[in-house]
Design a protein around this motif. Sequence first.
Motif, PDB file in Angstrom:
ATOM      1  N   ALA A   1     104.285  20.181 -91.589  1.00 59.53           N
ATOM      2  CA  ALA A   1     104.608  21.102 -90.494  1.00 59.53           C
ATOM      3  C   ALA A   1     105.742  20.609 -89.596  1.00 59.53           C
ATOM      4  N   PRO A   2     105.717  19.364 -89.099  1.00 61.36           N
ATOM      5  CA  PRO A   2     106.817  18.938 -88.220  1.00 61.36           C
ATOM      6  C   PRO A   2     108.153  18.839 -88.959  1.00 61.36           C
ATOM      7  N   ILE A   3     108.100  18.478 -90.227  1.00 64.03           N
ATOM      8  CA  ILE A   3     109.330  18.396 -91.020  1.00 64.03           C
ATOM      9  C   ILE A   3     109.923  19.787 -91.200  1.00 64.03           C
ATOM     10  N   ASP A   4     109.055  20.738 -91.539  1.00 70.08           N
ATOM     11  CA  ASP A   4     109.508  22.121 -91.708  1.00 70.08           C
ATOM     12  C   ASP A   4     110.066  22.665 -90.398  1.00 70.08           C
ATOM     13  N   HIS A   5     109.413  22.358 -89.287  1.00 73.29           N
ATOM     14  CA  HIS A   5     109.870  22.827 -87.981  1.00 73.29           C
ATOM     15  C   HIS A   5     111.282  22.294 -87.678  1.00 73.29           C
ATOM     16  N   THR A   6     111.479  21.014 -87.892  1.00 70.39           N
ATOM     17  CA  THR A   6     112.791  20.403 -87.632  1.00 70.39           C
ATOM     18  C   THR A   6     113.854  21.000 -88.533  1.00 70.39           C
ATOM     19  N   MET A   7     113.528  21.179 -89.797  1.00 72.66           N
ATOM     20  CA  MET A   7     114.505  21.744 -90.732  1.00 72.66           C
ATOM     21  C   MET A   7     114.872  23.174 -90.341  1.00 72.66           C
ATOM     22  N   ARG A   8     113.902  23.946 -89.879  1.00 75.23           N
ATOM     23  CA  ARG A   8     114.201  25.325 -89.453  1.00 75.23           C
ATOM     24  C   ARG A   8     115.085  25.342 -88.205  1.00 75.23           C
ATOM     25  N   LEU A   9     114.834  24.390 -87.284  1.00 72.25           N
ATOM     26  CA  LEU A   9     115.687  24.293 -86.097  1.00 72.25           C
ATOM     27  C   LEU A   9     117.130  23.990 -86.473  1.00 72.25           C
ATOM     28  N   GLU A  10     117.301  23.254 -87.551  1.00 74.07           N
ATOM     29  CA  GLU A  10     118.643  22.889 -88.016  1.00 74.07           C
ATOM     30  C   GLU A  10     119.181  23.888 -89.036  1.00 74.07           C
ATOM     31  N   ASN A  11     118.471  25.006 -89.147  1.00 77.62           N
ATOM     32  CA  ASN A  11     118.885  26.071 -90.060  1.00 77.62           C
ATOM     33  C   ASN A  11     118.901  25.611 -91.521  1.00 77.62           C
ATOM     34  N   GLN A  12     117.994  24.690 -91.857  1.00 72.03           N
ATOM     35  CA  GLN A  12     117.892  24.177 -93.222  1.00 72.03           C
ATOM     36  C   GLN A  12     116.491  24.391 -93.785  1.00 72.03           C
ATOM     37  N   GLY A  13     115.761  25.321 -93.189  1.00 71.81           N
ATOM     38  CA  GLY A  13     114.372  25.539 -93.586  1.00 71.81           C
ATOM     39  C   GLY A  13     114.226  26.006 -95.017  1.00 71.81           C
ATOM     40  N   LEU A  14     113.106  25.665 -95.608  1.00 73.06           N
ATOM     41  CA  LEU A  14     112.796  26.106 -96.962  1.00 73.06           C
ATOM     42  C   LEU A  14     112.310  27.547 -96.936  1.00 73.06           C
ATOM     43  N   SER A  15     112.484  28.218 -98.044  1.00 71.79           N
ATOM     44  CA  SER A  15     111.928  29.573 -98.155  1.00 71.79           C
ATOM     45  C   SER A  15     110.403  29.444 -98.152  1.00 71.79           C
ATOM     46  N   ASP A  16     109.724  30.537 -97.880  1.00 74.09           N
ATOM     47  CA  ASP A  16     108.260  30.512 -97.864  1.00 74.09           C
ATOM     48  C   ASP A  16     107.710  30.068 -99.221  1.00 74.09           C
ATOM     49  N   ALA A  17     108.333  30.525-100.287  1.00 76.53           N
ATOM     50  CA  ALA A  17     107.879  30.146-101.630  1.00 76.53           C
ATOM     51  C   ALA A  17     108.086  28.647-101.875  1.00 76.53           C
TER      52      ALA A  17
ATOM     53  N   ALA B   1     105.216  25.817-102.403  1.00 78.28           N
ATOM     54  CA  ALA B   1     105.231  24.943-103.575  1.00 78.28           C
ATOM     55  C   ALA B   1     105.187  23.472-103.154  1.00 78.28           C
ATOM     56  N   GLU B   2     105.915  23.115-102.108  1.00 79.80           N
ATOM     57  CA  GLU B   2     105.904  21.733-101.621  1.00 79.80           C
ATOM     58  C   GLU B   2     104.535  21.376-101.046  1.00 79.80           C
ATOM     59  N   LEU B   3     103.922  22.309-100.365  1.00 80.38           N
ATOM     60  CA  LEU B   3     102.587  22.081 -99.825  1.00 80.38           C
ATOM     61  C   LEU B   3     101.587  21.845-100.960  1.00 80.38           C
ATOM     62  N   ASP B   4     101.689  22.648-102.018  1.00 85.55           N
ATOM     63  CA  ASP B   4     100.822  22.467-103.189  1.00 85.55           C
ATOM     64  C   ASP B   4     101.066  21.106-103.842  1.00 85.55           C
ATOM     65  N   ARG B   5     102.341  20.717-103.958  1.00 86.42           N
ATOM     66  CA  ARG B   5     102.688  19.439-104.587  1.00 86.42           C
ATOM     67  C   ARG B   5     102.125  18.273-103.778  1.00 86.42           C
ATOM     68  N   LEU B   6     102.315  18.325-102.451  1.00 80.29           N
ATOM     69  CA  LEU B   6     101.790  17.263-101.591  1.00 80.29           C
ATOM     70  C   LEU B   6     100.257  17.212-101.634  1.00 80.29           C
ATOM     71  N   THR B   7      99.644  18.375-101.621  1.00 75.27           N
ATOM     72  CA  THR B   7      98.182  18.432-101.677  1.00 75.27           C
ATOM     73  C   THR B   7      97.675  17.755-102.937  1.00 75.27           C
ATOM     74  N   GLU B   8      98.258  18.101-104.067  1.00 77.73           N
ATOM     75  CA  GLU B   8      97.833  17.499-105.337  1.00 77.73           C
ATOM     76  C   GLU B   8      98.080  15.999-105.346  1.00 77.73           C
ATOM     77  N   ASP B   9      99.208  15.579-104.797  1.00 86.04           N
ATOM     78  CA  ASP B   9      99.526  14.155-104.742  1.00 86.04           C
ATOM     79  C   ASP B   9      98.525  13.404-103.878  1.00 86.04           C
ATOM     80  N   TYR B  10      98.241  13.926-102.690  1.00 83.90           N
ATOM     81  CA  TYR B  10      97.284  13.269-101.799  1.00 83.90           C
ATOM     82  C   TYR B  10      95.880  13.268-102.400  1.00 83.90           C
ATOM     83  N   ALA B  11      95.480  14.358-103.017  1.00 79.00           N
ATOM     84  CA  ALA B  11      94.150  14.436-103.633  1.00 79.00           C
ATOM     85  C   ALA B  11      94.042  13.439-104.785  1.00 79.00           C
TER      86      ALA B  11
END
Length: 157
Positions: free
Chosen positions: A116-132, A136-146
């Motif tokens: 969340a904080p990374i996404d927030h910063t990237m959006r402030l800098e106009n470099q945010g990821l698309s929702d998709a 996908a990154e959230l799913d990847r991180l979730t699987e990695d952490y699990a």
Amino acid sequence: MSNRTELAAVARRRLDQRFAALDLAALSPRPPRGWVRAIRDALGLTVRQFGARLGKSHSTVVALEQGEVAGTLTLAGLQKAAEALDCTLHYVLVPNRPLAAMVRDRARAVAEARLAPIDHTMRLENQGLSDADLAAELDRLTEDYARRGGRRLWDAL
């Protein structure tokens, strides 16, 4: 994946299998007056007779049975009562849902909190990821952490 992480994953799978095989409907709920009293009554034992088998006084037996209902009876006391009733005590903590799901949900929460904080910063800098891409990154991180699991997964967020 570390050996400890692999062992934890195997332990989770085995415990989930054991819990899935339990007939919880047969075990719950505890009888209103407790298991000790229910079995004592079913055997036709009086408090005095049960006390003699336990080597305890009438008042101690009454306190034991009340303690079970109140949740203050120790496991040692329950074990002694079980033996006096010619029963075997089975002590088990049954998760409300599979352990694997608990780990995955916690991994998801950690991934969301860290992303969340990374996404927030990237959006402030106009470099945010698309929702998709974000999903996908959230799913990847979730699987990695699990997959990695471990103690750090349960640290406060």
